[in-house]
Write an enzyme that holds these catalytic residues in place. Structure first.
Site, PDB file in Angstrom:
ATOM      1  N   SER A  16      25.940 -41.555 -31.256  1.00 53.23           N
ATOM      2  CA  SER A  16      26.522 -42.938 -30.818  1.00 53.23           C
ATOM      3  C   SER A  16      26.988 -43.725 -31.702  1.00 53.23           C
ATOM      4  O   SER A  16      28.004 -44.454 -31.715  1.00 53.23           O
ATOM      5  CB  SER A  16      25.302 -43.498 -30.053  1.00 53.23           C
ATOM      6  OG  SER A  16      24.248 -43.656 -30.623  1.00 53.23           O
ATOM      7  N   HIS A  64      20.694 -36.016 -27.644  1.00 50.53           N
ATOM      8  CA  HIS A  64      20.877 -37.456 -28.348  1.00 50.53           C
ATOM      9  C   HIS A  64      19.895 -38.272 -27.213  1.00 50.53           C
ATOM     10  O   HIS A  64      18.805 -37.944 -26.861  1.00 50.53           O
ATOM     11  CB  HIS A  64      22.170 -37.936 -28.434  1.00 50.53           C
ATOM     12  CG  HIS A  64      22.454 -39.106 -29.264  1.00 50.53           C
ATOM     13  ND1 HIS A  64      21.378 -39.732 -30.121  1.00 50.53           N
ATOM     14  CD2 HIS A  64      23.420 -40.013 -29.545  1.00 50.53           C
ATOM     15  CE1 HIS A  64      21.741 -40.589 -30.712  1.00 50.53           C
ATOM     16  NE2 HIS A  64      22.987 -41.132 -30.301  1.00 50.53           N
ATOM     17  N   HIS A  85      14.933 -33.411 -35.261  1.00 49.36           N
ATOM     18  CA  HIS A  85      15.604 -34.069 -35.809  1.00 49.36           C
ATOM     19  C   HIS A  85      16.806 -33.592 -36.557  1.00 49.36           C
ATOM     20  O   HIS A  85      16.198 -32.721 -37.400  1.00 49.36           O
ATOM     21  CB  HIS A  85      15.005 -35.413 -36.273  1.00 49.36           C
ATOM     22  CG  HIS A  85      15.958 -36.573 -36.166  1.00 49.36           C
ATOM     23  ND1 HIS A  85      16.724 -36.896 -37.339  1.00 49.36           N
ATOM     24  CD2 HIS A  85      16.064 -37.688 -35.227  1.00 49.36           C
ATOM     25  CE1 HIS A  85      17.561 -37.980 -36.984  1.00 49.36           C
ATOM     26  NE2 HIS A  85      17.239 -38.212 -35.846  1.00 49.36           N
ATOM     27  N   ARG A 104       9.554 -44.643 -35.592  1.00 46.45           N
ATOM     28  CA  ARG A 104       9.847 -45.204 -34.253  1.00 46.45           C
ATOM     29  C   ARG A 104       8.775 -44.497 -33.253  1.00 46.45           C
ATOM     30  O   ARG A 104       8.330 -45.464 -32.261  1.00 46.45           O
ATOM     31  CB  ARG A 104      11.377 -45.043 -33.856  1.00 46.45           C
ATOM     32  CG  ARG A 104      12.051 -45.518 -34.707  1.00 46.45           C
ATOM     33  CD  ARG A 104      13.627 -45.176 -34.503  1.00 46.45           C
ATOM     34  NE  ARG A 104      13.888 -43.655 -34.282  1.00 46.45           N
ATOM     35  CZ  ARG A 104      14.704 -43.116 -33.851  1.00 46.45           C
ATOM     36  NH1 ARG A 104      16.011 -43.766 -33.583  1.00 46.45           N
ATOM     37  NH2 ARG A 104      15.143 -41.826 -34.079  1.00 46.45           N
ATOM     38  N   ASP A 132      12.095 -40.293 -28.860  1.00 48.77           N
ATOM     39  CA  ASP A 132      12.355 -40.327 -27.448  1.00 48.77           C
ATOM     40  C   ASP A 132      10.953 -39.532 -26.703  1.00 48.77           C
ATOM     41  O   ASP A 132      10.619 -39.565 -25.726  1.00 48.77           O
ATOM     42  CB  ASP A 132      13.402 -39.190 -27.203  1.00 48.77           C
ATOM     43  CG  ASP A 132      14.591 -39.992 -27.532  1.00 48.77           C
ATOM     44  OD1 ASP A 132      14.878 -41.213 -27.321  1.00 48.77           O
ATOM     45  OD2 ASP A 132      15.567 -39.302 -28.316  1.00 48.77           O
TER      46      ASP A 132
HETATM   47  N1  HAX Z   1      12.861 -27.336 -29.694  1.00 49.77           N
HETATM   48  C1  HAX Z   1      13.528 -26.133 -29.496  1.00 49.77           C
HETATM   49  N2  HAX Z   1      14.279 -25.583 -30.341  1.00 49.77           N
HETATM   50  C2  HAX Z   1      14.634 -26.584 -31.379  1.00 49.77           C
HETATM   51  C3  HAX Z   1      14.251 -28.048 -31.411  1.00 49.77           C
HETATM   52  C4  HAX Z   1      13.347 -28.150 -30.174  1.00 49.77           C
HETATM   53  N3  HAX Z   1      12.861 -29.469 -30.342  1.00 49.77           N
HETATM   54  N4  HAX Z   1      14.666 -28.672 -32.401  1.00 49.77           N
HETATM   55  C5  HAX Z   1      15.477 -27.683 -33.016  1.00 49.77           C
HETATM   56  N5  HAX Z   1      15.396 -26.351 -32.213  1.00 49.77           N
HETATM   57  C6  HAX Z   1      16.374 -25.139 -32.673  1.00 49.77           C
HETATM   58  C7  HAX Z   1      17.887 -25.474 -32.540  1.00 49.77           C
HETATM   59  O1  HAX Z   1      18.167 -25.752 -31.126  1.00 49.77           O
HETATM   60  C8  HAX Z   1      18.679 -24.736 -33.374  1.00 49.77           C
HETATM   61  O2  HAX Z   1      18.615 -23.572 -32.568  1.00 49.77           O
HETATM   62  P1  HAX Z   1      19.906 -22.684 -32.524  1.00 49.77           P
HETATM   63  O3  HAX Z   1      19.935 -22.195 -34.285  1.00 49.77           O
HETATM   64  O4  HAX Z   1      19.670 -21.233 -31.957  1.00 49.77           O
HETATM   65  O5  HAX Z   1      21.013 -23.379 -32.132  1.00 49.77           O
HETATM   66  C9  HAX Z   1      17.716 -24.563 -34.676  1.00 49.77           C
HETATM   67  O6  HAX Z   1      16.216 -24.906 -34.034  1.00 49.77           O
HETATM   68  C10 HAX Z   1      17.757 -25.303 -35.656  1.00 49.77           C
HETATM   69  O7  HAX Z   1      17.723 -26.618 -35.449  1.00 49.77           O
HETATM   70  P2  HAX Z   1      17.572 -27.691 -36.549  1.00 49.77           P
HETATM   71  O8  HAX Z   1      18.356 -27.598 -37.775  1.00 49.77           O
HETATM   72  O9  HAX Z   1      16.155 -27.861 -36.725  1.00 49.77           O
HETATM   73  O10 HAX Z   1      17.975 -29.085 -35.737  1.00 49.77           O
HETATM   74  P3  HAX Z   1      19.407 -29.636 -35.515  1.00 49.77           P
HETATM   75  O11 HAX Z   1      19.750 -30.585 -36.458  1.00 49.77           O
HETATM   76  O12 HAX Z   1      20.259 -28.650 -35.302  1.00 49.77           O
HETATM   77  O13 HAX Z   1      19.170 -30.312 -33.962  1.00 49.77           O
HETATM   78  C11 HAX Z   1      18.163 -31.728 -32.538  1.00 49.77           C
HETATM   79  C12 HAX Z   1      18.463 -31.760 -33.945  1.00 49.77           C
HETATM   80  C13 HAX Z   1      17.549 -33.119 -32.304  1.00 49.77           C
HETATM   81  C14 HAX Z   1      19.418 -31.591 -31.630  1.00 49.77           C
HETATM   82  C15 HAX Z   1      17.019 -30.597 -31.996  1.00 49.77           C
HETATM   83  O14 HAX Z   1      15.832 -30.902 -32.727  1.00 49.77           O
HETATM   84  C16 HAX Z   1      16.754 -30.836 -30.459  1.00 49.77           C
HETATM   85  O15 HAX Z   1      17.605 -30.206 -29.687  1.00 49.77           O
HETATM   86  N6  HAX Z   1      15.623 -31.621 -30.203  1.00 49.77           N
HETATM   87  C17 HAX Z   1      15.218 -31.557 -28.812  1.00 49.77           C
HETATM   88  C18 HAX Z   1      16.258 -32.678 -28.121  1.00 49.77           C
HETATM   89  C19 HAX Z   1      15.756 -34.126 -28.764  1.00 49.77           C
HETATM   90  O16 HAX Z   1      14.806 -34.539 -28.884  1.00 49.77           O
HETATM   91  N7  HAX Z   1      16.745 -35.043 -29.074  1.00 49.77           N
HETATM   92  C20 HAX Z   1      16.549 -36.341 -29.455  1.00 49.77           C
HETATM   93  C21 HAX Z   1      16.642 -36.303 -30.930  1.00 49.77           C
HETATM   94  C22 HAX Z   1      16.697 -37.768 -31.478  1.00 49.77           C
HETATM   95  C23 HAX Z   1      17.910 -38.642 -31.025  1.00 49.77           C
HETATM   96  O17 HAX Z   1      18.985 -38.596 -31.330  1.00 49.77           O
HETATM   97  N8  HAX Z   1      17.483 -39.500 -29.956  1.00 49.77           N
HETATM   98  O18 HAX Z   1      18.484 -40.170 -29.378  1.00 49.77           O
END
Ligand code: HAX
Length: 469
Positions: A269, A299, A346, A355, A401
């Site tokens: 964002s 996000h 994250h 947070r 979140d």
């Molecule tokens: N559950 C399952 N798998 C997860 C995970 C979770 N909570 N967190 C990471 N992973 C997976 C990723 O999907 C990725 O898998 P692939 O290689 O198969 O695609 C792998 O682990 C490596 O990911 P990472 O390097 O640890 O994390 P990223 O930087 O790629 O992604 C995310 C960060 C926040 C997108 C990720 O942790 C996620 O999808 N979390 C769940 C959704 C979430 O809570 N989002 C909110 C984040 C905070 C925010 O922005 N709030 O607004």
């Protein structure tokens, strides 16, 4: 005309009794504007000399994995309002969340920070006095009028439309009010960009709670709208317009609006708002673009997904208080279905998000026995070991979140599809303060280089120079 008196001891409860002339508020706007511009001019001069003397200094290198994998860890942006540390979490102008909860001005009788104070800190760069924060409440009250066509635009959408879509459409329809767009069309000097962005920022932030509350009442409360209360602070009034009069909920909104406001410049964002702004799109266009990014489930939409996930978990096991073992099993099931566990992980953080901790403290103070809140705490014990055992997951800890929904449900806000709108109202504070800085520092059009995989392959075969033109 009312609102506030110009003394240091002003309190929210005083507002009812105090009348003041419009010019005093305008004058105060001028004071914040002057303070901001003074800071920005100092920083702009520093940046000029840094670039002159050290412009060629190399601050990192970029690997192929990084450009294919979401640009993680590439330092490529300057955002003055906050800085994220992987272990310690977010700091706003150097202050951590616990420090801000202590130091920022409060509403009279309240103990959570006023988001007005955080906005001042991000914009001006120093802590506000109580008077500064309360005056900002008044400025935003005065500028909060939303033109009728915005409500008509929202009404044109089916009521079933997701609240984030309604929110973005409403922001776009409010763009008719952009001072920046009008002044640019008339032929504005570059030196004035920051001034017009500043004015739009104040207007937009002032109007967002009214718009968000309208969407909430339209969708979930039969369109029975509630007029603003000019005696309340920005977050307190937002709570009131949504229909929540309990002091605990108003305190929650103050905390919520503070901790969701900013997370340095690279998150979707913030980065989107900044990127779109680099084309000199006005703040309404930029913020709407940023909100489209916030609406993604990786996000900001994660806050609704968390509560949805907990409800599905409860339904599946047939109990409102799942045990840690049952939670563990459900996490494994979620992962086996190829889904993410929302609220965990994250892109930058490698520890529990402060947070999350701030919200946990709020829960312990206000609702320690709430079964849903307790479930969030049980999930906090059960999930990290499971995610931590999966090598590819870099951060098994909860993010912001993971907690927010349970606190909202406690006060009766069960409509989880609306939660990302709350996040969006808060996020306006950080991304728009940053946008003011972008224009005051004269940041140019953002235009990174992209390549094709064909070119990457020819690099690898030594056929093309990586650093060629
Ligand atoms: N559950 C399952 N798998 C997860 C995970 C979770 N909570 N967190 C990471 N992973 C997976 C990723 O999907 C990725 O898998 P692939 O290689 O198969 O695609 C792998 O682990 C490596 O990911 P990472 O390097 O640890 O994390 P990223 O930087 O790629 O992604 C995310 C960060 C926040 C997108 C990720 O942790 C996620 O999808 N979390 C769940 C959704 C979430 O809570 N989002 C909110 C984040 C905070 C925010 O922005 N709030 O607004």
């Amino acid at each position: 005309m009312f609102l506030f008196k110009g003394s240091a001891e002003i309190h929210q409860s005083d507002f009812a009794m105090i009348y003041i002339h419009k010019s005093v508020i305008n004058n105060f706007m001028g004071i914040i504007k002057d303070r901001f511009k003074e800071q920005a001019d100092t920083v702009a001069a520093e940046i000029k000399s840094i670039i002159k003397e050290h412009g060629e200094k190399v601050i990192g290198e970029v690997t192929l994995s990084q450009i294919y994998q979401g640009m993680r860890g590439i330092t490529a942006l300057v955002s003055e309002t906050s800085l994220l540390d992987a272990q310690d979490g977010i700091r706003f102008r150097g202050y951590s969340i616990p420090e801000l909860r202590e130091k920022l001005p409060k509403a009279h009788g309240g103990s959570e920070p006023l988001p007005e104070g955080l906005f001042y800190l991000m914009l001006v760069g120093s802590l506000p006095s109580d008077e500064d924060a309360h005056h900002l409440s008044s400025v935003w009250q005065r500028r909060s009028h939303v033109p009728n066509h915005v409500f008509a635009t929202i009404e044109a959408l089916p009521v079933s439309t997701h609240p984030m879509t309604q929110f973005v459409v409403a922001i776009m329809s409010l763009q008719t009010e952009s001072q920046f767009a009008k002044r640019y069309a008339k032929g504005m000097s570059k030196k004035e960009y920051w001034d017009a962005v500043f004015d739009d920022t104040m207007d937009l932030i002032a109007r967002l709670p009214r718009i968000a509350a309208y969407i909430y009442r339209r969708k979930y409360k039969n369109g029975e709208h509630i007029q603003p209360n000019g005696l309340l602070d920005w977050a307190g009034n937002f709570a009131h317009m949504m229909g929540y009069e309990e002091e605990g909920f108003q305190e929650l909104m103050r905390l919520y609006m503070t901790i969701h406001a900013d997370h340095e410049g690279g998150n979707v964002s913030a980065h989107t708002t900044h990127l779109v702004g680099s084309a000199l799109s006005d703040p309404y266009l930029c913020f709407a673009a940023g909100m489209n990014g916030l609406a993604g489930p990786l996000h900001g939409l994660a806050n609704q997904e968390v509560i949805k996930w907990i409800y599905e978990l409860r339904e599946e096991i047939g109990s409102d208080i799942p045990s840690k073992e049952q939670i563990e099993e459900y996490v494994k099931k979620t992962l086996s279905e190829g889904k993410v566990v929302p609220g965990y992980g994250h892109a930058v953080l490698r520890q529990t998000d402060p947070r999350f901790t701030a919200q946990m403290e709020f829960g312990k103070k206000h609702m320690p026995d709430d079964p849903l809140v307790q479930t969030v705490w049980n999930i906090y014990e059960a999930v990290p070991p499971v995610l931590g055992s999966i090598a590819k997951i870099k951060n098994p800890w909860p993010n912001v979140d993971a907690h927010s929904g349970a606190l909202l449900v406690h006060y009766g806000m069960v409509e989880y599809e609306f939660y990302t709108v709350l996040f969006g109202v808060s996020r306006s504070l950080g991304v728009l303060a940053s946008l003011c800085w972008d224009r005051a520092l004269g940041f140019p059009l953002e235009r990174p280089k992209s390549v094709t995989t064909t070119l990457v392959k020819s690099w690898l075969e030594g056929k093309e120079e990586i650093w060629g033109d």
